[in-house]
Motif scaffolding. Structure first.
Motif, mmCIF file in Angstrom:
data_model
loop_
_atom_site.group_PDB
_atom_site.id
_atom_site.type_symbol
_atom_site.label_atom_id
_atom_site.label_comp_id
_atom_site.label_asym_id
_atom_site.label_seq_id
_atom_site.Cartn_x
_atom_site.Cartn_y
_atom_site.Cartn_z
ATOM 1 N N THR A 126 -12.260 1.231 -13.609
ATOM 2 C CA THR A 126 -11.983 -0.111 -14.131
ATOM 3 C C THR A 126 -10.490 -0.432 -14.022
ATOM 4 O OG1 THR A 126 -13.787 0.201 -15.693
ATOM 5 C CG2 THR A 126 -12.265 -1.618 -16.147
ATOM 6 N N TYR A 127 -9.636 0.507 -14.433
ATOM 7 C CA TYR A 127 -8.187 0.275 -14.347
ATOM 8 C C TYR A 127 -7.754 0.068 -12.900
ATOM 9 C CZ TYR A 127 -6.708 1.017 -19.179
ATOM 10 O OH TYR A 127 -6.491 0.866 -20.522
ATOM 11 N N VAL A 128 -8.357 0.831 -11.987
ATOM 12 C CA VAL A 128 -7.964 0.722 -10.574
ATOM 13 C C VAL A 128 -8.526 -0.566 -9.967
ATOM 14 C CG1 VAL A 128 -8.153 1.780 -8.288
ATOM 15 C CG2 VAL A 128 -7.696 3.209 -10.285
ATOM 16 N N GLU A 129 -9.755 -0.890 -10.282
ATOM 17 C CA GLU A 129 -10.351 -2.107 -9.725
ATOM 18 C C GLU A 129 -9.525 -3.337 -10.097
ATOM 19 O OE1 GLU A 129 -14.467 -2.747 -10.679
ATOM 20 O OE2 GLU A 129 -14.543 -4.550 -9.451
ATOM 21 N N PHE A 130 -9.078 -3.393 -11.349
ATOM 22 C CA PHE A 130 -8.334 -4.572 -11.801
ATOM 23 C C PHE A 130 -6.834 -4.469 -11.529
ATOM 24 C CE2 PHE A 130 -12.314 -4.980 -14.132
ATOM 25 C CZ PHE A 130 -12.611 -6.303 -13.847
ATOM 26 N N GLY A 131 -6.393 -3.348 -10.961
ATOM 27 C CA GLY A 131 -5.007 -3.243 -10.516
ATOM 28 C C GLY A 131 -4.011 -2.861 -11.591
ATOM 29 N N SER A 132 -4.491 -2.519 -12.796
ATOM 30 C CA SER A 132 -3.555 -2.032 -13.821
ATOM 31 C C SER A 132 -3.028 -0.666 -13.409
ATOM 32 C CB SER A 132 -4.244 -1.920 -15.178
ATOM 33 O OG SER A 132 -4.777 -3.162 -15.526
ATOM 34 N N ALA A 133 -3.848 0.067 -12.675
ATOM 35 C CA ALA A 133 -3.398 1.285 -12.001
ATOM 36 C C ALA A 133 -3.572 1.041 -10.505
ATOM 37 C CB ALA A 133 -4.227 2.487 -12.445
ATOM 38 N N ASP A 134 -2.601 1.531 -9.717
ATOM 39 C CA ASP A 134 -2.699 1.361 -8.262
ATOM 40 C C ASP A 134 -3.644 2.381 -7.643
ATOM 41 O OD1 ASP A 134 -0.494 -0.657 -7.968
ATOM 42 O OD2 ASP A 134 0.645 0.999 -8.860
ATOM 43 N N MET A 135 -3.588 3.569 -8.200
ATOM 44 C CA MET A 135 -4.436 4.665 -7.708
ATOM 45 C C MET A 135 -5.074 5.346 -8.910
ATOM 46 S SD MET A 135 -1.795 6.567 -5.063
ATOM 47 C CE MET A 135 -2.948 7.828 -4.619
ATOM 48 N N GLY A 136 -6.122 6.131 -8.638
ATOM 49 C CA GLY A 136 -6.740 6.874 -9.725
ATOM 50 C C GLY A 136 -7.416 8.122 -9.208
ATOM 51 N N VAL A 137 -7.701 9.026 -10.139
ATOM 52 C CA VAL A 137 -8.496 10.217 -9.830
ATOM 53 C C VAL A 137 -9.689 10.207 -10.779
ATOM 54 C CG1 VAL A 137 -8.590 12.737 -9.899
ATOM 55 C CG2 VAL A 137 -6.541 11.581 -9.021
ATOM 56 N N ALA A 138 -10.882 10.194 -10.194
ATOM 57 C CA ALA A 138 -12.089 10.163 -11.018
ATOM 58 C C ALA A 138 -13.206 10.925 -10.328
ATOM 59 C CB ALA A 138 -12.532 8.724 -11.260
ATOM 60 N N GLY A 139 -14.140 11.426 -11.125
ATOM 61 C CA GLY A 139 -15.310 12.115 -10.584
ATOM 62 C C GLY A 139 -16.185 11.141 -9.811
ATOM 63 N N LYS A 140 -16.803 11.662 -8.738
ATOM 64 C CA LYS A 140 -17.686 10.811 -7.931
ATOM 65 C C LYS A 140 -18.837 10.262 -8.781
ATOM 66 C CE LYS A 140 -19.311 9.062 -4.067
ATOM 67 N NZ LYS A 140 -18.649 7.932 -3.394
ATOM 68 N N ASP A 141 -19.262 11.024 -9.798
ATOM 69 C CA ASP A 141 -20.337 10.550 -10.673
ATOM 70 C C ASP A 141 -19.943 9.240 -11.362
ATOM 71 O OD1 ASP A 141 -18.378 12.116 -11.931
ATOM 72 O OD2 ASP A 141 -19.685 12.675 -13.596
ATOM 73 N N LEU A 142 -18.708 9.196 -11.860
ATOM 74 C CA LEU A 142 -18.259 7.989 -12.583
ATOM 75 C C LEU A 142 -17.961 6.848 -11.616
ATOM 76 C CD1 LEU A 142 -16.079 9.810 -15.235
ATOM 77 C CD2 LEU A 142 -18.382 8.885 -15.501
ATOM 78 N N ILE A 143 -17.560 7.200 -10.385
ATOM 79 C CA ILE A 143 -17.339 6.172 -9.363
ATOM 80 C C ILE A 143 -18.684 5.545 -8.970
ATOM 81 C CG2 ILE A 143 -16.586 5.781 -6.977
ATOM 82 C CD1 ILE A 143 -14.515 8.063 -7.436
ATOM 83 N N LEU A 144 -19.691 6.400 -8.777
ATOM 84 C CA LEU A 144 -21.027 5.884 -8.435
ATOM 85 C C LEU A 144 -21.593 5.048 -9.577
ATOM 86 C CD1 LEU A 144 -22.654 9.061 -6.812
ATOM 87 C CD2 LEU A 144 -22.100 6.914 -5.638
ATOM 88 N N GLU A 145 -21.377 5.514 -10.795
ATOM 89 C CA GLU A 145 -21.904 4.782 -11.952
ATOM 90 C C GLU A 145 -21.214 3.426 -12.098
ATOM 91 O OE1 GLU A 145 -24.477 5.293 -13.676
ATOM 92 O OE2 GLU A 145 -24.214 3.989 -15.399
ATOM 93 N N HIS A 146 -19.920 3.396 -11.816
ATOM 94 C CA HIS A 146 -19.174 2.137 -11.884
ATOM 95 C C HIS A 146 -19.692 1.175 -10.817
ATOM 96 C CE1 HIS A 146 -15.660 -0.402 -12.743
ATOM 97 N NE2 HIS A 146 -15.650 -0.643 -11.443
ATOM 98 N N GLY A 147 -19.927 1.704 -9.602
ATOM 99 C CA GLY A 147 -20.490 0.899 -8.513
ATOM 100 C C GLY A 147 -19.521 -0.137 -7.972
ATOM 101 N N GLY A 148 -20.029 -0.980 -7.103
ATOM 102 C CA GLY A 148 -19.237 -2.060 -6.539
ATOM 103 C C GLY A 148 -18.312 -1.585 -5.432
ATOM 104 N N ASP A 149 -17.501 -2.517 -4.915
ATOM 105 C CA ASP A 149 -16.578 -2.170 -3.831
ATOM 106 C C ASP A 149 -15.176 -2.666 -4.184
ATOM 107 O OD1 ASP A 149 -17.018 -4.825 -3.658
ATOM 108 O OD2 ASP A 149 -17.504 -4.862 -1.522
ATOM 109 N N GLY A 150 -14.799 -2.450 -5.445
ATOM 110 C CA GLY A 150 -13.527 -2.969 -5.939
ATOM 111 C C GLY A 150 -12.318 -2.122 -5.591
ATOM 112 N N PHE A 151 -12.529 -1.002 -4.900
ATOM 113 C CA PHE A 151 -11.403 -0.132 -4.548
ATOM 114 C C PHE A 151 -11.787 0.712 -3.337
ATOM 115 C CE2 PHE A 151 -13.598 1.342 -8.449
ATOM 116 C CZ PHE A 151 -14.364 2.338 -7.890
ATOM 117 N N TYR A 152 -10.750 1.288 -2.698
ATOM 118 C CA TYR A 152 -10.986 2.247 -1.611
ATOM 119 C C TYR A 152 -11.107 3.648 -2.199
ATOM 120 C CZ TYR A 152 -9.103 -1.559 1.267
ATOM 121 O OH TYR A 152 -8.874 -2.762 1.871
#
Ligand code: PRP
Length: 212
Positions: free
Chosen positions: A61-87
């Motif tokens: 969420t922080y990375v998608e909205f640009g409050s953070a430029d980059m992030g480190v997260a588990g693939k599980d939480l990335i999949l759960e978040h879904g969408g294409d809001g970040f690379y």
């Protein structure tokens, strides 16, 4: 002109302990002990780089909205978040585990609608839809392994590492949904605007991963 700050959101907890050495190898080191502090934003040895330490589920969420430029997260939480809001340019190959369906060793469920307890409701919804299986999803935030024995659910969708938690609760892994590891994600606008420092950081992290 002073360079723009690069804000990197890290996942707190066990992943952080494996993440910090990779960042150190990439020459990014917090100037105080992150693991002992209650602060959430840290300066580093690089004047323009700051580290945030937050819950993994909030990193996308922080990375998608640009409050953070980059992030480190588990693939599980990335999949759960879904969408294409970040690379998602880099697999750090840490915190490896599997996201699986699991159920009682003696599976007695024969109802048309499978009751599934999970904290990954979006992933589970997509997975069972692909299987053509009708499910009722029950959102839990922890202790999922209790749900089948207490009759709350027929199956669970959860992270499996050693499999010991499943076994200790009379369950067994059934189907693999996805292999999981921690990934670097990058805000799409930041990738353009801060391209040089982001490319440089990704390149150093990639070298650190290969050496790990
Ligand atoms: C995860 C997962 C399982 C356990 C699996 O929980 O939810 O409960 O690890 O590990 P195992 O296969 O080695 O037994 P975690 O400890 O990460 O805590 P959480 O419930 O807060 O996610």
């Amino acid at each position: 002109m002073k360079s723009a700050n690069l804000v990197i959101a890290l996942t707190k907890g066990r992943i952080l302990e494996e993440t910090l050495p990779l960042f150190a190898a990439a020459d990014i080191v917090p100037i105080e002990d992150i693991t002992q502090s209650r602060k959430l934003l840290f300066d580093t040895n690089v004047e323009t780089v700051k580290l945030m330490v937050i819950r993994g589920s909030d990193v996308p969420t922080y990375v998608e909205f640009g409050s953070a430029d980059m992030g480190v997260a588990g693939k599980d939480l990335i999949l759960e978040h879904g969408g294409d809001g970040f690379y998602e340019p880099l697999d750090l190959q840490i915190a490896k585990c599997r996201l699986m369906t699991a159920g009682p060793v003696t599976d007695q469920s024969d109802s048309d609608v499978l009751k599934v307890a999970t904290k990954f409701t979006n992933i589970a919804k997509r997975y069972y839809a692909e299987q053509g299986r009708q499910v009722e999803l029950i959102k839990l935030n922890g202790a999922l392994e209790l749900a089948p024995s207490l009759g709350l659910a027929d199956a669970i969708v959860d992270i499996v590492d050693t499999g010991k938690t499943l076994k200790a609760n009379g369950l067994e892994p059934k189907h693999l949904i996805s292999y999981i590891s921690s990934r670097v994600i990058v805000n799409k606008a930041s990738m353009k605007i801060k391209n040089v420092i982001i490319r440089d950081t990704l390149s150093k992290l990639s070298t650190a991963v290969k050496a790990n």
